[in-house]
Design a protein around this motif. Structure first.
Motif, PDB file in Angstrom:
ATOM      1  N   SER A 183      57.012  40.946   3.672  1.00 17.82           N
ATOM      2  CA  SER A 183      56.785  42.343   4.040  1.00 17.82           C
ATOM      3  C   SER A 183      57.342  42.633   5.422  1.00 17.82           C
ATOM      4  O   SER A 183      57.862  43.727   5.680  1.00 17.82           O
ATOM      5  N   SER A 184      57.266  41.649   6.330  1.00 15.09           N
ATOM      6  CA  SER A 184      57.810  41.846   7.678  1.00 15.09           C
ATOM      7  C   SER A 184      59.323  42.005   7.642  1.00 15.09           C
ATOM      8  O   SER A 184      59.889  42.815   8.381  1.00 15.09           O
ATOM      9  N   ASP A 185      60.003  41.224   6.780  1.00 16.05           N
ATOM     10  CA  ASP A 185      61.453  41.378   6.624  1.00 16.05           C
ATOM     11  C   ASP A 185      61.791  42.798   6.181  1.00 16.05           C
ATOM     12  O   ASP A 185      62.723  43.426   6.712  1.00 16.05           O
ATOM     13  N   PHE A 186      61.042  43.281   5.214  1.00 17.12           N
ATOM     14  CA  PHE A 186      61.310  44.618   4.675  1.00 17.12           C
ATOM     15  C   PHE A 186      61.070  45.677   5.741  1.00 17.12           C
ATOM     16  O   PHE A 186      61.876  46.602   5.910  1.00 17.12           O
ATOM     17  N   LEU A 187      59.980  45.548   6.483  1.00 10.75           N
ATOM     18  CA  LEU A 187      59.671  46.517   7.538  1.00 10.75           C
ATOM     19  C   LEU A 187      60.732  46.492   8.627  1.00 10.75           C
ATOM     20  O   LEU A 187      61.103  47.546   9.167  1.00 10.75           O
ATOM     21  N   GLN A 188      61.225  45.313   8.963  1.00 11.64           N
ATOM     22  CA  GLN A 188      62.275  45.228   9.982  1.00 11.64           C
ATOM     23  C   GLN A 188      63.536  45.940   9.521  1.00 11.64           C
ATOM     24  O   GLN A 188      64.192  46.634  10.313  1.00 11.64           O
ATOM     25  N   ALA A 189      63.877  45.787   8.248  1.00 11.77           N
ATOM     26  CA  ALA A 189      65.061  46.475   7.728  1.00 11.77           C
ATOM     27  C   ALA A 189      64.876  47.988   7.775  1.00 11.77           C
ATOM     28  O   ALA A 189      65.802  48.730   8.142  1.00 11.77           O
ATOM     29  N   VAL A 190      63.682  48.450   7.426  1.00  6.35           N
ATOM     30  CA  VAL A 190      63.393  49.885   7.508  1.00  6.35           C
ATOM     31  C   VAL A 190      63.526  50.369   8.951  1.00  6.35           C
ATOM     32  O   VAL A 190      64.112  51.428   9.214  1.00  6.35           O
ATOM     33  N   ALA A 191      62.973  49.605   9.894  1.00  7.25           N
ATOM     34  CA  ALA A 191      63.023  50.001  11.301  1.00  7.25           C
ATOM     35  C   ALA A 191      64.461  50.034  11.812  1.00  7.25           C
ATOM     36  O   ALA A 191      64.825  50.911  12.613  1.00  7.25           O
ATOM     37  N   LEU A 192      65.296  49.102  11.367  1.00 12.31           N
ATOM     38  CA  LEU A 192      66.701  49.103  11.786  1.00 12.31           C
ATOM     39  C   LEU A 192      67.402  50.377  11.328  1.00 12.31           C
ATOM     40  O   LEU A 192      68.164  50.991  12.086  1.00 12.31           O
ATOM     41  N   VAL A 193      67.158  50.783  10.095  1.00 10.39           N
ATOM     42  CA  VAL A 193      67.790  52.005   9.580  1.00 10.39           C
ATOM     43  C   VAL A 193      67.267  53.226  10.317  1.00 10.39           C
ATOM     44  O   VAL A 193      68.042  54.109  10.711  1.00 10.39           O
ATOM     45  N   ARG A 194      65.966  53.282  10.526  1.00 13.92           N
ATOM     46  CA  ARG A 194      65.371  54.441  11.208  1.00 13.92           C
ATOM     47  C   ARG A 194      65.895  54.568  12.635  1.00 13.92           C
ATOM     48  O   ARG A 194      66.257  55.670  13.067  1.00 13.92           O
ATOM     49  N   THR A 195      65.943  53.452  13.373  1.00 14.75           N
ATOM     50  CA  THR A 195      66.409  53.536  14.760  1.00 14.75           C
ATOM     51  C   THR A 195      67.919  53.782  14.818  1.00 14.75           C
ATOM     52  O   THR A 195      68.402  54.411  15.760  1.00 14.75           O
TER      53      THR A 195
END
Length: 603
Positions: free
Chosen positions: A298-310
Motif C-alpha cells: 500500500s505504501s508503494d501505491f501511495l508513493q506513486a499517487v503522491a509522485l503524480v499529484r506533486t
C-alpha cells in the motif's frame, strides 16, 4: 501543547461518555492479567502512572474515531480528545475500575480470559511492598481457587460472601452508594472491621479516588505529520504505525465524503480491490495467500499517487517539488487520491506487462520492487507515450541500468522524483539528457564473481536476461523459455558445475566462484533432477531424454551463453571465463553502455 493532570475518575467518565476516544488507526492490544493487577496496585498506592497523550479535536475529529474497548456505543459523538498514547493503561483501568463487567484479558500464554479484580483488605492495609499480592484476579464465575494445589474455593458471588472473605470488588470504587452499602455489610460482620475499613479507605480507596493522570494535550492545529511522528515515538513497544493506517483513519473521518455518499471512505477495501486485480493479472505483484501487503505494498501505491499529484502541482507552480516523502502522503487529500487511484491502478497493470516482457513474472524474481513506483508514476503521467517508437527502448534501458547498476538499493525517496522528471523528459525527447539512473549506473567487470544469491538485484537481473534472450530448457527443449513456462516448468536458478566437483578439480581462484551466477542458469526442476554428477556425465542423460542428436543438444546449451565443449571436457576455467565474457556482453546490451573494468576504475 499543554500538560494537565485530570483525576482518574474524570478521565474514565470521559471514556464512558465518548468525550475521550481513540483514532481509528490505533490497534487493539490487550494487556495480560498480571500487568493489569500491577497497574491496579500502582493506582491504589498513588504511585506515578506515566504520562498519557491526547489530541484535542476542536469539535471536529481529523480521523474516524472509535471508543475504547468496553465503551462501545459512544462513537456517534464527536470526541473532544483522541488518545494517542496510553490506550492499554486507560482501557485496562476503565474495564477494571469503571464497568460492572468482567475485564477481557489474556494469560501469559495468550489464552483469552475474563476476570474480576478484588483487593484483599487484610493484605492491602499491610506494607506497601505487599500491595501487588493484595490485588486478586478472580475468574468470571467469581469462584476463587486458593491454596496448593488450589483445592480450596472462596465464593465471591454475593456482597455478603465478598465481605466475609474480606475481598473488596475494585470496580465499585467510584460508586459511592455501592461502596457505602458494601461497607455496612463488612463492618456489620465484626467490630474489628471498623478499624480495618478505616485503614483500607485511607490507604487504598482515597488514593484511587484522588489519583491524577498526567496528560499531555496536543492542540487541534497539530499537523498530521507531527501526529504520526509523535505516535511512532511514544509507541515504541508496539508495531510502528504506517502512513496507510493514518490515511485510513483520516479518509474515514472525511465528513464531506460521508455527506455525499452516506457512508465513510474505506481505504483498505479500495486498496484490497486494486491489489486483487493486479495480482490476478500479474503474480509478480504478490501472492494473495500471503496477505494484501505481500509484494507491491500500500505504501508503494501511495508513493506513486503522491509522485503524480506533486508532478501535476509542479506544472502549475514551477517552484513546487515532485516528491513522495511521508509528509506528501499525509497531505494527500481524499479527493485527489480518489481521482488518481484508478490511473495508478491502470499504470501498475502496464508495469506488470512491462515486467513480463523482461521475463520477470514472479515476486521472488523481481529485482527491485521500489523501482516500480516511479515507473508506474511515469506511465500514469504520460500514458501511451511510453509505447511510442524509441520510448520503449529508453524505458528498457533505464530499467536495466537501475537493476544491473543496483541503483535502487537505498536512498530511493530522492531518486524517485528525479527519475520521474528525467525519464518523462527523455521519453518525450531522445536528445534530452539521460536520467541520472542511466548516467550513473556502472557494472564492474568482476561483479559477476560476487553475484551469488537472490539478495542482489543484479543477480536476479542476469537470470531474467538469460531467459529474455532465448535460453532453452535442457529437458523441455521444444521451444525457448517464456514467462508462462517459468511457472509451468518450475524454472529456477540451477548450478551447472556441481560444487563438490569444482572444489576438487578447479584451480583455487576458480573454486571460490562456484556459487557465482556465471555457474548458474535458469532451468526446470525436471532438468535439474537429471543433472547428477559432473557435466560430461549428466549431459549424456539429458541428450538421451531429449531424443536429439548430441550436436543439436549442444545448440540448446549455447542458448545459455555456454561453450558446450568446455562442459563436455569438464574444463571449469575455460567454461567460466567464456561465459563471463558473454554475460558481460548481455549486461552491456541491456544497459546500453560499456561495463567498467576494475583496472580502469582504480586509475
Amino acid at each position: 501543547m499543554a500538560l494537565d493532570s485530570p483525576k482518574l475518575k474524570d478521565v474514565l467518565r470521559d471514556v464512558a461518555s465518548g468525550v475521550l476516544q481513540l483514532p481509528d488507526f490505533q490497534r487493539d492490544w490487550k494487556w495480560d492479567d498480571e500487568r493489569i493487577r500491577a497497574l491496579i496496585a500502582t493506582v491504589t498506592l498513588d504511585y506515578p502512572l506515566g504520562v498519557v497523550m491526547a489530541l484535542e479535536t476542536g469539535g471536529k475529529s481529523p480521523f474516524k474515531a472509535r471508543a475504547l474497548k468496553g465503551a462501545e456505543g459512544m462513537e456517534e459523538r464527536v470526541p473532544d480528545l483522541l488518545l494517542l498514547d496510553g490506550q492499554q493503561r486507560m482501557t485496562s483501568l476503565f474495564q477494571a475500575l469503571h464497568r460492572g463487567d468482567p475485564v477481557e484479558t489474556v494469560d501469559t500464554r495468550g489464552k483469552q480470559l475474563r476476570r474480576w479484580y478484588y483487593v484483599d483488605i487484610a493484605k492491602a492495609i499491610g506494607a506497601p511492598s505487599e500491595r501487588d499480592e493484595a490485588v486478586v484476579s478472580v475468574p468470571e464465575d467469581r469462584m476463587l481457587k486458593t491454596g496448593f494445589p488450589r483445592r480450596e474455593t472462596v465464593d465471591l458471588t454475593t456482597p455478603e460472601l465478598e465481605c466475609a472473605a474480606g475481598h473488596f470488588p475494585i470496580h465499585l470504587v467510584f460508586d459511592t452508594q455501592k461502596v457505602n452499602a458494601w461497607k455496612r455489610i463488612f463492618v456489620g460482620i465484626a467490630d474489628e472491621n471498623w478499624d480495618r475499613w478505616s485503614q483500607f479507605e485511607e490507604n487504598v480507596l482515597n488514593n484511587v479516588k484522588s489519583f491524577q493522570v498526567p496528560m499531555i494535550k496536543l492542540a487541534a492545529s497539530t499537523t498530521m505529520d507531527a501526529v504520526c511522528a509523535v505516535f511512532e515515538r511514544v509507541n515504541t513497544g508496539g508495531v510502528p504505525l504506517n502512513v496507510f493506517e493514518l490515511l485510513t483513519a483520516t479518509y474515514a473521518g472525511d465528513q464531506q465524503h460521508v455527506a455525499g455518499h452516506g457512508d465513510y471512505y474505506r481505504l483498505p477495501d479500495v486498496w484490497s480491490a486494486i491489489k486483487r486485480k493486479l495480482t490476478s493479472a500479474h503474480p509478480v505483484f504478490g501472492r494473495p495467500e500471503a496477505g494484501v501487503e505481500d509484494g507491491l505494498s500500500s505504501s508503494d501505491f501511495l508513493q506513486a499517487v503522491a509522485l503524480v499529484r506533486t508532478w501535476e502541482r509542479k506544472q502549475e507552480e514551477p517552484r513546487a517539488a515532485v516528491s513522495c516523502k511521508r509528509r506528501d502522503l499525509l497531505d494527500l487529500p481524499l479527493a485527489d487520491f480518489d481521482r488518481l487511484a484508478p490511473r495508478l491502478a491502470d499504470a501498475f497493470h502496464w508495469v506488470g506487462a512491462f515486467l513480463q516482457r523482461q521475463a520477470i513474472v514472479r515476486t521472488t524474481d523481481l529485482p527491485y520492487r521500489t523501482q516500480l513506483v516511479p515507473l508506474a508514476a511515469v506511465r500514469a503521467i504520460v500514458g501511451a507515450e511510453t509505447d511510442a517508437p524509441g520510448a520503449e527502448e529508453r524505458i528498457d534501458r533505464w530499467y536495466w541500468c537501475g537493476v544491473l547498476g543496483e541503483m535502487y538499493g537505498g536512498g530511493v525517496e530522492s531518486r524517485f522524483p528525479r527519475d520521474v522528471e528525467q525519464l518523462i523528459a527523455w521519453i518525450r525527447d531522445a536528445d534530452a539528457p539521460a536520467p541520472d539512473t542511466v548516467a550513473e549506473a556502472a557494472f564492474l567487470d568482476d561483479r559477476l564473481d560476487s553475484l551469488a544469491t537472490r539478495n542482489s538485484a543484479a543477480y536476479k537481473g542476469v537470470y531474467a536476461l538469460l531467459v529474455k534472450q532465448g535460453a532453452v530448457d535442457w529437458y523441455f527443449t521444444e521451444a525457448p523459455l517464456t514467462p508462462a513456462r517459468l511457472v509451468e516448468q518450475n524454472v529456477d536458478v540451477r548450478q551447472i558445475f556441481p560444487r563438490n566437483w569444482v572444489e576438487k578439480n578447479a584451480p583455487g581462484e576458480y573454486a571460490r566462484r562456484v556459487n557465482s551466477i556465471v555457474n548458474k542458469t535458469p532451468l526446470s526442476l525436471r532438468a535439474g533432477r537429471s543433472m547428477v554428477g559432473p557435466p560430461h556425465s549428466y549431459l549424456k542423460t539429458l541428450v538421451q531424454e531429449s531424443g536429439m542428436r548430441p550436436e543439436w543438444f549442444d545448440d540448446v546449451l549455447a542458448t545459455h551463453l555456454i561453450d558446450p565443449a568446455a562442459l563436455h571436457e569438464g574444463d571449469f576455467e575455460r567454461f567460466y571465463d567464456g561465459r563471463a565474457k558473454q554475460l558481460l556482453e548481455l549486461v552491456k546490451a541491456a544497459m546500453g553502455k560499456q561495463t567498467v573494468f576494475r583496472e580502469a576504475q582504480t586509475r
